[in-house]
Every structure is written in structure tokens, then in C-alpha cells.
Design a protein around this motif. Sequence first.
Motif, PDB file in Angstrom:
ATOM      1  N   MET A 202       5.644   6.042   5.795  1.00  0.00           N
ATOM      2  CA  MET A 202       6.526   6.259   4.648  1.00  0.00           C
ATOM      3  C   MET A 202       7.801   7.014   5.016  1.00  0.00           C
ATOM      4  O   MET A 202       8.834   6.886   4.349  1.00  0.00           O
ATOM      5  N   ARG A 203       7.774   7.792   6.105  1.00  0.00           N
ATOM      6  CA  ARG A 203       8.918   8.634   6.466  1.00  0.00           C
ATOM      7  C   ARG A 203      10.208   7.839   6.633  1.00  0.00           C
ATOM      8  O   ARG A 203      11.290   8.320   6.299  1.00  0.00           O
ATOM      9  N   LEU A 204      10.096   6.624   7.166  1.00  0.00           N
ATOM     10  CA  LEU A 204      11.279   5.803   7.404  1.00  0.00           C
ATOM     11  C   LEU A 204      12.101   5.607   6.139  1.00  0.00           C
ATOM     12  O   LEU A 204      13.317   5.440   6.198  1.00  0.00           O
ATOM     13  N   HIS A 205      11.458   5.651   4.994  1.00  0.00           N
ATOM     14  CA  HIS A 205      12.103   5.301   3.733  1.00  0.00           C
ATOM     15  C   HIS A 205      12.546   6.518   2.924  1.00  0.00           C
ATOM     16  O   HIS A 205      12.960   6.373   1.776  1.00  0.00           O
ATOM     17  N   LEU A 206      12.462   7.714   3.532  1.00  0.00           N
ATOM     18  CA  LEU A 206      12.930   8.913   2.844  1.00  0.00           C
ATOM     19  C   LEU A 206      14.439   9.048   2.989  1.00  0.00           C
ATOM     20  O   LEU A 206      15.031   8.617   3.979  1.00  0.00           O
ATOM     21  N   ARG A 207      15.052   9.672   1.993  1.00  0.00           N
ATOM     22  CA  ARG A 207      16.502   9.875   2.028  1.00  0.00           C
ATOM     23  C   ARG A 207      16.886  10.822   3.155  1.00  0.00           C
ATOM     24  O   ARG A 207      16.109  11.696   3.571  1.00  0.00           O
ATOM     25  N   ASP A 208      18.115  10.663   3.643  1.00  0.00           N
ATOM     26  CA  ASP A 208      18.629  11.522   4.705  1.00  0.00           C
ATOM     27  C   ASP A 208      18.541  12.990   4.280  1.00  0.00           C
ATOM     28  O   ASP A 208      18.820  13.343   3.127  1.00  0.00           O
ATOM     29  N   GLY A 209      18.177  13.832   5.232  1.00  0.00           N
ATOM     30  CA  GLY A 209      18.088  15.260   4.964  1.00  0.00           C
ATOM     31  C   GLY A 209      16.738  15.714   4.471  1.00  0.00           C
ATOM     32  O   GLY A 209      16.484  16.922   4.387  1.00  0.00           O
ATOM     33  N   SER A 210      15.862  14.782   4.121  1.00  0.00           N
ATOM     34  CA  SER A 210      14.524  15.140   3.659  1.00  0.00           C
ATOM     35  C   SER A 210      13.613  15.427   4.845  1.00  0.00           C
ATOM     36  O   SER A 210      13.847  14.951   5.962  1.00  0.00           O
ATOM     37  N   ARG A 211      12.580  16.185   4.585  1.00  0.00           N
ATOM     38  CA  ARG A 211      11.591  16.505   5.614  1.00  0.00           C
ATOM     39  C   ARG A 211      10.195  16.438   5.000  1.00  0.00           C
ATOM     40  O   ARG A 211      10.019  16.737   3.813  1.00  0.00           O
ATOM     41  N   LEU A 212       9.217  16.072   5.834  1.00  0.00           N
ATOM     42  CA  LEU A 212       7.837  16.001   5.363  1.00  0.00           C
ATOM     43  C   LEU A 212       6.930  16.317   6.535  1.00  0.00           C
ATOM     44  O   LEU A 212       6.968  15.628   7.561  1.00  0.00           O
ATOM     45  N   HIS A 213       6.141  17.372   6.422  1.00  0.00           N
ATOM     46  CA  HIS A 213       5.244  17.738   7.508  1.00  0.00           C
ATOM     47  C   HIS A 213       3.913  18.228   6.960  1.00  0.00           C
ATOM     48  O   HIS A 213       3.829  18.724   5.827  1.00  0.00           O
ATOM     49  N   GLY A 214       2.858  18.056   7.760  1.00  0.00           N
ATOM     50  CA  GLY A 214       1.529  18.431   7.303  1.00  0.00           C
ATOM     51  C   GLY A 214       0.630  18.832   8.451  1.00  0.00           C
ATOM     52  O   GLY A 214       0.926  18.582   9.624  1.00  0.00           O
ATOM     53  N   ILE A 215      -0.472  19.473   8.098  1.00  0.00           N
ATOM     54  CA  ILE A 215      -1.500  19.852   9.077  1.00  0.00           C
ATOM     55  C   ILE A 215      -2.871  19.582   8.467  1.00  0.00           C
ATOM     56  O   ILE A 215      -3.046  19.579   7.240  1.00  0.00           O
ATOM     57  N   ILE A 216      -3.854  19.351   9.335  1.00  0.00           N
ATOM     58  CA  ILE A 216      -5.253  19.236   8.899  1.00  0.00           C
ATOM     59  C   ILE A 216      -5.881  20.612   9.038  1.00  0.00           C
ATOM     60  O   ILE A 216      -5.922  21.179  10.130  1.00  0.00           O
ATOM     61  N   THR A 217      -6.343  21.171   7.957  1.00  0.00           N
ATOM     62  CA  THR A 217      -6.926  22.511   7.978  1.00  0.00           C
ATOM     63  C   THR A 217      -8.444  22.490   8.059  1.00  0.00           C
ATOM     64  O   THR A 217      -9.060  23.501   8.374  1.00  0.00           O
ATOM     65  N   ASN A 218      -9.052  21.353   7.766  1.00  0.00           N
ATOM     66  CA  ASN A 218     -10.511  21.199   7.883  1.00  0.00           C
ATOM     67  C   ASN A 218     -10.771  19.744   8.235  1.00  0.00           C
ATOM     68  O   ASN A 218     -10.540  18.859   7.419  1.00  0.00           O
ATOM     69  N   GLY A 219     -11.224  19.515   9.470  1.00  0.00           N
ATOM     70  CA  GLY A 219     -11.446  18.143   9.920  1.00  0.00           C
ATOM     71  C   GLY A 219     -12.886  17.709   9.916  1.00  0.00           C
ATOM     72  O   GLY A 219     -13.206  16.608  10.378  1.00  0.00           O
ATOM     73  N   GLY A 220     -13.775  18.541   9.407  1.00  0.00           N
ATOM     74  CA  GLY A 220     -15.192  18.204   9.390  1.00  0.00           C
ATOM     75  C   GLY A 220     -16.037  19.409   9.741  1.00  0.00           C
ATOM     76  O   GLY A 220     -15.507  20.478  10.077  1.00  0.00           O
ATOM     77  N   GLN A 221     -17.359  19.213   9.689  1.00  0.00           N
ATOM     78  CA  GLN A 221     -18.267  20.339   9.852  1.00  0.00           C
ATOM     79  C   GLN A 221     -18.989  20.343  11.206  1.00  0.00           C
ATOM     80  O   GLN A 221     -19.304  21.386  11.752  1.00  0.00           O
TER      81      GLN A 221
END
Length: 388
Positions: A202-221
Motif C-alpha cells: 500500500m505504501r506506493l500509493h501514499l501521498r508524497d511526504g507521508s510516512r507509515l511504520h510499524g513493529i511486531i510487539t508480540n509474535g507468538g508464545q
Amino acid sequence: MDAHAEICRAIDSYRDRVVALSHEIHEHPELKFEEHYAADLLTRAGAELGLEMQRGVGGLKTAFRAEFGNQGPTIAILAEYDALPNGHSCGHNLIAGAALAAVQGLKNIAGKLPGRIVFLGTPAEEGGGGKITLIDKGALNGVDAAMMAHPTDVEFSTMPALATQHLKLTFHGRAAHAAAAPWDGSSALAAVIQTFQSVDAMRLHLRDGSRLHGIITNGGQAVNIVPEKTECLFLARARTSRYAHEIGARVIRCGEAAAMATGTRLAHEIEGGYKNMINNMSIASRYSAHTEALGVRCPEAPEDMPTGSTDMGDVSHVMPAIHPVFAISKRGEGNCHEDAFVKHADSEHGYAAMMRVAKAMAMTAYDLLAEPELLASSKREFAARKES
């Protein structure tokens, strides 16, 4: 001796005290809403200046407020002092020191002030939105304009900070033995991985100057159990709150699609966000003039400059405000949030910049009180830009 000279002379005389305090904050980094050591240092320092320090402002244990001066308009100088997990990699110890030194310079001529100064301690800029709470609880009621300054690796009188939205996504699957009966489970980890893949597409289709970042805080037990619960965080940034929220909605849809594809269930929470910064050019221009008179060029920041976000943006939506940035490192030697920036925040160069910025802020605050047309201009500009 004129007021500007008196302010600067007082700030110079305060150098050893405020540098020591800033160093102490640097050596005791505290995360958002836990800045008890820093708040104690700053409130004690304010009391030493003869200020009546209020603690627990707005229901925040590490917030504080003091006010002094005479009848007339009111200008707020804001301090930040929270750290990040890797220490003071954003240099908030210097923000606190610059604010305190500016207040000390103005307190030195309190009897001559044609108005009032508010010294406001604002916790949890790093994701907690302390200023938003303080706005909502009335800590800035009656204030005509506000300012603070932030260290980085460049010198600008403005900062084109982005609006944000924080999201937390939780996927609920079904646990099963990963070797004996994986067909009995539904993997919450597969859902979170699919979400990140969709977000990347989806990032390709964001407007110029936008940012989107994430992390996985719990990947399983456990590695031999089909994960039944996973969690991830995303931060959407954009030039306006409206578009940041639009990006956030698209992230949620990515999560919903991943849940459907993997036979899991999505729960999401919106954990707040910051507004974009409305730089008040009337005030920023005066700050720039004082900075340049002190020997450092301080132009406006390019609108397309890579930037971050701050809850000072929320302040700028309720009153004229500035958030200039000042250089404590050279380009390429480390910038905000990087490990290398921690040492710059406790360097001779950093403290010299902090003292210079304190003078520029204090003189700008004085001018806003002493020159009715400057404050009126800032308010006209604020009204026009806010309406647009």
C-alpha cells in the motif's frame, strides 16, 4: 542597559547551573510519564528563581507550571524532558535547559515585563501526548502564544512536523501443536505477517511526504505452538490529521483482510495521535532575527524537509506557536532517535547551542510582550492559517 542585553547577561550568568542540570537529566533518562527525577530537578530550579511551582498540573504527576510578570499578554515557554529507550537520543535534556535558562533571563527583569510568562513542563512528548492533556485540562488557558526549541542536526526557525495516528492491532487465532496437529490451529502470526505485506504494498500509493511504520510487539508464545495471539503497532504520519487518519483506516483494512484470509479475528485500537505543526511566521521571523544577531544563520525550513512529529503541533492549533530546531551535530554525525545523538545531547557544542537558543527564545518572548503589533500580527496569521 536595554531589556535584551539584561536578559542575555542574566542567561550567561546562569550557564553553569543550567548546564549542570541539563547534564543531570541526560544522565538519568526517563520514559514518558515517568520523568520524576527531571521534574524534581526543574521544579527545584524554578523555586530557586523565586517561582511558585505547581506540580501535577492537568492530572499529570510529572507536569509543572509557574507564572510570573505583570498585567498584559501571556507567553508560554515549554519544556520537554522525557527520553527514549536508548536514552536522551532526542536531546530533551537540552530542551528543558533552554526553557529554564530563557525563563531565568526573563525572571531577572520580571518587574519590567509588560506582561506575563508561563513556564510549563510538558511530559511524554515521545508518544504520550502530554501537551494534549495539558491543553484539554486548561493549563494553557489565557496564554497568547507559546514556544519551545528542539535540537537536531540543522538550524531552522520553523519545523514542518507531520500529523500522526497511532494504531494497535491484535490478532486472535487458535492454538494447536505445530507439528502434531497444525490443521487444528489458525495462526495469528500469519495474520500479522500478511498485514505487514499488505501495508508494504500500500505504501506506493501514499501521498508524497507521508510516512507509515510499524513493529511486531508480540509474535507468538512458543515456536512449537501455532500462535493464538499476536500484536503490532503502526504509526501513520501525514501533512494533515485528516490524511493521517485515512492512512490509519487503510492499515485497519489491511488487518481485516489478513484476518479473513487466515481465519483469525482482528481487534484494533486507535491510541491517539498528534496534529501537524502550524508554524507562526510572525514569531518565527523574530526568533530568526535574534538567532542571526547571535551569530547563527536561521532560515525557514524547506516544506519538503524530512521531518518527524510532535505534540507541539497540537499547541499550534490552539494559539500562535513556534518550534524552531537547532543544530548540536553536523549532518551525517547522528540525528534524533539515533544512538549517536545521545552523546551530542551532552556535549560542549550542544550546551553552547542550548544557551544561545535560550537567549533567542527569551528575547522573542519579551518582544511579544513589549510590541503589541508583533503579537497582533501573530494572532492575525494564526486565525487566517487555522481557518484555511
